[in-house]
Write an enzyme that holds these catalytic residues in place. Sequence first.
Site, PDB file in Angstrom:
ATOM      1  CB  CYS A   1       4.177  15.936   1.925  1.00 33.54           C
ATOM      2  SG  CYS A   1       4.573  14.556   3.154  1.00 33.54           S
TER       3      CYS A   1
ATOM      4  CG  HIS B   1       6.442  15.292  -1.972  1.00 29.61           C
ATOM      5  ND1 HIS B   1       7.235  16.174  -0.584  1.00 29.61           N
ATOM      6  CD2 HIS B   1       5.862  14.384  -0.541  1.00 29.61           C
ATOM      7  CE1 HIS B   1       7.432  15.130   0.546  1.00 29.61           C
ATOM      8  NE2 HIS B   1       6.347  14.096   0.344  1.00 29.61           N
TER       9      HIS B   1
ATOM     10  CG  ASN C   1       8.523  12.086   1.685  1.00 23.33           C
ATOM     11  OD1 ASN C   1       8.749  13.110   2.296  1.00 23.33           O
ATOM     12  ND2 ASN C   1       8.104  11.207   1.367  1.00 23.33           N
TER      13      ASN C   1
HETATM   14  O1  UT7 Z   1       4.763  11.814   1.107  1.00 17.79           O
HETATM   15  C1  UT7 Z   1       3.953  10.982   0.475  1.00 17.79           C
HETATM   16  C2  UT7 Z   1       4.471  10.254   1.031  1.00 17.79           C
HETATM   17  N1  UT7 Z   1       4.636   8.786   0.528  1.00 17.79           N
HETATM   18  C3  UT7 Z   1       4.701   8.155  -0.173  1.00 17.79           C
HETATM   19  O2  UT7 Z   1       4.984   8.934  -1.401  1.00 17.79           O
HETATM   20  C4  UT7 Z   1       4.911   6.871  -0.364  1.00 17.79           C
HETATM   21  C5  UT7 Z   1       4.672   6.336  -1.853  1.00 17.79           C
HETATM   22  N2  UT7 Z   1       4.807   5.030  -1.985  1.00 17.79           N
HETATM   23  C6  UT7 Z   1       5.610   4.436  -2.976  1.00 17.79           C
HETATM   24  O3  UT7 Z   1       7.197   5.554  -2.790  1.00 17.79           O
HETATM   25  C7  UT7 Z   1       6.215   2.961  -2.838  1.00 17.79           C
HETATM   26  O4  UT7 Z   1       5.345   2.279  -2.687  1.00 17.79           O
HETATM   27  C8  UT7 Z   1       7.313   2.330  -1.987  1.00 17.79           C
HETATM   28  C9  UT7 Z   1       9.070   3.307  -2.276  1.00 17.79           C
HETATM   29  C10 UT7 Z   1       6.827   3.009  -0.278  1.00 17.79           C
HETATM   30  C11 UT7 Z   1       7.296   0.824  -1.764  1.00 17.79           C
HETATM   31  O5  UT7 Z   1       7.911   0.377  -3.652  1.00 17.79           O
HETATM   32  P1  UT7 Z   1       6.576   0.066  -3.738  1.00 17.79           P
HETATM   33  O6  UT7 Z   1       7.747  -0.611  -5.407  1.00 17.79           O
HETATM   34  O7  UT7 Z   1       5.824   0.084  -4.019  1.00 17.79           O
HETATM   35  O8  UT7 Z   1       6.951  -1.606  -2.744  1.00 17.79           O
HETATM   36  P2  UT7 Z   1       5.161  -2.506  -2.758  1.00 17.79           P
HETATM   37  O9  UT7 Z   1       5.109  -1.785  -1.510  1.00 17.79           O
HETATM   38  O10 UT7 Z   1       4.479  -3.307  -3.986  1.00 17.79           O
HETATM   39  O11 UT7 Z   1       6.559  -3.961  -2.096  1.00 17.79           O
HETATM   40  C12 UT7 Z   1       7.189  -4.429  -2.898  1.00 17.79           C
HETATM   41  C13 UT7 Z   1       7.225  -5.534  -2.243  1.00 17.79           C
HETATM   42  C14 UT7 Z   1       7.214  -6.679  -0.703  1.00 17.79           C
HETATM   43  O12 UT7 Z   1       7.557  -8.098  -0.683  1.00 17.79           O
HETATM   44  P3  UT7 Z   1       6.640  -9.155  -1.063  1.00 17.79           P
HETATM   45  O13 UT7 Z   1       5.528  -9.009  -1.102  1.00 17.79           O
HETATM   46  O14 UT7 Z   1       5.982  -8.952  -3.266  1.00 17.79           O
HETATM   47  O15 UT7 Z   1       6.919 -10.112  -0.900  1.00 17.79           O
HETATM   48  C15 UT7 Z   1       7.852  -5.712   0.346  1.00 17.79           C
HETATM   49  O16 UT7 Z   1       7.603  -6.576   1.651  1.00 17.79           O
HETATM   50  O17 UT7 Z   1       9.110  -5.294  -0.909  1.00 17.79           O
HETATM   51  C16 UT7 Z   1       8.831  -5.012  -0.379  1.00 17.79           C
HETATM   52  N3  UT7 Z   1       9.288  -4.238   0.678  1.00 17.79           N
HETATM   53  C17 UT7 Z   1      10.585  -4.299   0.801  1.00 17.79           C
HETATM   54  N4  UT7 Z   1      11.927  -5.080   0.754  1.00 17.79           N
HETATM   55  C18 UT7 Z   1      13.317  -5.295   0.570  1.00 17.79           C
HETATM   56  C19 UT7 Z   1       9.183  -3.185   1.186  1.00 17.79           C
HETATM   57  N5  UT7 Z   1       9.835  -2.158   1.597  1.00 17.79           N
HETATM   58  C20 UT7 Z   1      10.806  -3.152   1.762  1.00 17.79           C
HETATM   59  C21 UT7 Z   1      12.372  -2.020   1.484  1.00 17.79           C
HETATM   60  N6  UT7 Z   1      13.232  -3.722   1.536  1.00 17.79           N
HETATM   61  N7  UT7 Z   1      13.148  -1.657   2.063  1.00 17.79           N
END
Ligand code: UT7
Length: 330
Positions: free
Chosen positions: A114, A255, A285
Site C-alpha cells: 500500500c 492511503h 482499500n
Molecule cells: O493497507 C493497510 C491495510 N490495513 C489496514 O489499514 C487495517 C488497519 N486496521 C483496521 O482498519 C481495523 O483494525 C479493522 C477495521 C480491520 C478492525 O477494526 P477494529 O476496531 O480494530 O476491530 P477489532 O479487530 O478490534 O475487532 C473488534 C471485534 C472483535 O470481536 P470481539 O473479539 O471483541 O468479540 C472482532 O471479532 O469485532 C469483531 N469483528 C467483526 N465484527 C463484525 C472483526 N471483524 C468484524 C466484522 N464484522 N467484519
Amino acid sequence: MQHTGIAVVGSGSAVPPTTLTNAHLCQMVDTSEEWIGERTGIHQRHLNDGRSSLTELATKAALEAITMAKLQPMDIDLIILATSTADDMFGSASSIQFALGATRAVAFDLTAACSGFIFGLVTCAQFLQTGTYGTALLIGGDVLSRWVDWSDRRTCILFGDGAGAVVIQSHPVNHLLGFELHSDGSQNKSLSLKYGGTDHELLEGIAVSQGNYKPIDMNGQEVYRFAVRRVPEVLEKTLLRANLTVDDVDWLLLHQANQRIMVAVAERLHIPIHKVISNVARYGNTSAASIPIALDEFVREGKIKTGDVIATSGFGAGLTWGSAIFRWGT
Ligand code: UT7
C-alpha cells in the site's frame, strides 16, 4: 550530472464496474452494515471479475493521465507499475507499455504494497531529477480481491480493486517539496500475502517447493496502531524537510485504508477535516491504487487546483510507510 525538478502534470483512474456493498457482505460473512460502516467508513468496493485484468485497468488509468498531460504514449520514457498483484509474476509493466504503444519507454514493476504509489513517485523523481529521463508514467494498481479470503470477516470487508496513474515530468522548478520512505521487516507478520508451497521431490535428495500464495493475513489492530503512530510522524518529518508547516498543506491525501485512520492522523497533525481527501466509502482499500484514484477524483472535480500543496502518505505491508509532499501541476 544534470539536476532538475519535477512536476506532476496529469492523472487518471479506472475501477471495474462490479460493486460489492456492505449489504452483500452481510450475506457472505457474520457482519453488519453498521459494523463495517462505523469501523472502516467503507460502504462499497469495486471488484474485478475473471474476464478483466490488472493490465487493462492500469492501461485505462494510464491513458487518461497521458491525455490530461496533453502527451502521447510515445512521449513516455519510463513506466513504473506499483503493484503487489501483477497479472504476471515476472511483472505486468511491459504488457502495459505494449498496450499503450509506449514503445520508447522502459517499464518495470515495483512492489511496496500500500506504500507502492509513494515509493514509485519517489523512484520516478530520482530518474527525472538526475536528467536520465524526461517523462515518467507511474501507475498504482491492485486487484487484491484475488488474494482475499472471502470467508474471513476481518479482512474481506476492507479491500477493493482499481488503478490510478500520474504523469510526472522534469521541470525547472522542483514541485516535489519533500519525501521520506521507511521499512520495518520485523513487523512483516502483521500483514502478509505469503507463498505457501509443498515439497516436490525431483530426484532422490533434490526437492523443490511448489504451490501458490496463501490469502491475505492481517492483524488489524497492530496495523491500525502502526498507521496512527507512523503516519503523523513521517508527515511531520517530511514537512520539516520541505521547510513547510501544516498550515501550508492544502490537502492531506492518505492511503485510503480506513476513515478512522485518516481522521486520527488529521487530528494529530491539527489539519482540519475539510482538507482531508477521502473516497474510501466508495472504493474500500485499493492498496497501491488508493492514493492516485483519490487524487484523480479531486483533480477532475476541480477541487485540487494548480499549485495546491498535497501531503501524501502511504503505509502497509512490509511493513512499509512513506510520505511525499508535492505541488499539483506546473
Ligand atoms: O493497507 C493497510 C491495510 N490495513 C489496514 O489499514 C487495517 C488497519 N486496521 C483496521 O482498519 C481495523 O483494525 C479493522 C477495521 C480491520 C478492525 O477494526 P477494529 O476496531 O480494530 O476491530 P477489532 O479487530 O478490534 O475487532 C473488534 C471485534 C472483535 O470481536 P470481539 O473479539 O471483541 O468479540 C472482532 O471479532 O469485532 C469483531 N469483528 C467483526 N465484527 C463484525 C472483526 N471483524 C468484524 C466484522 N464484522 N467484519
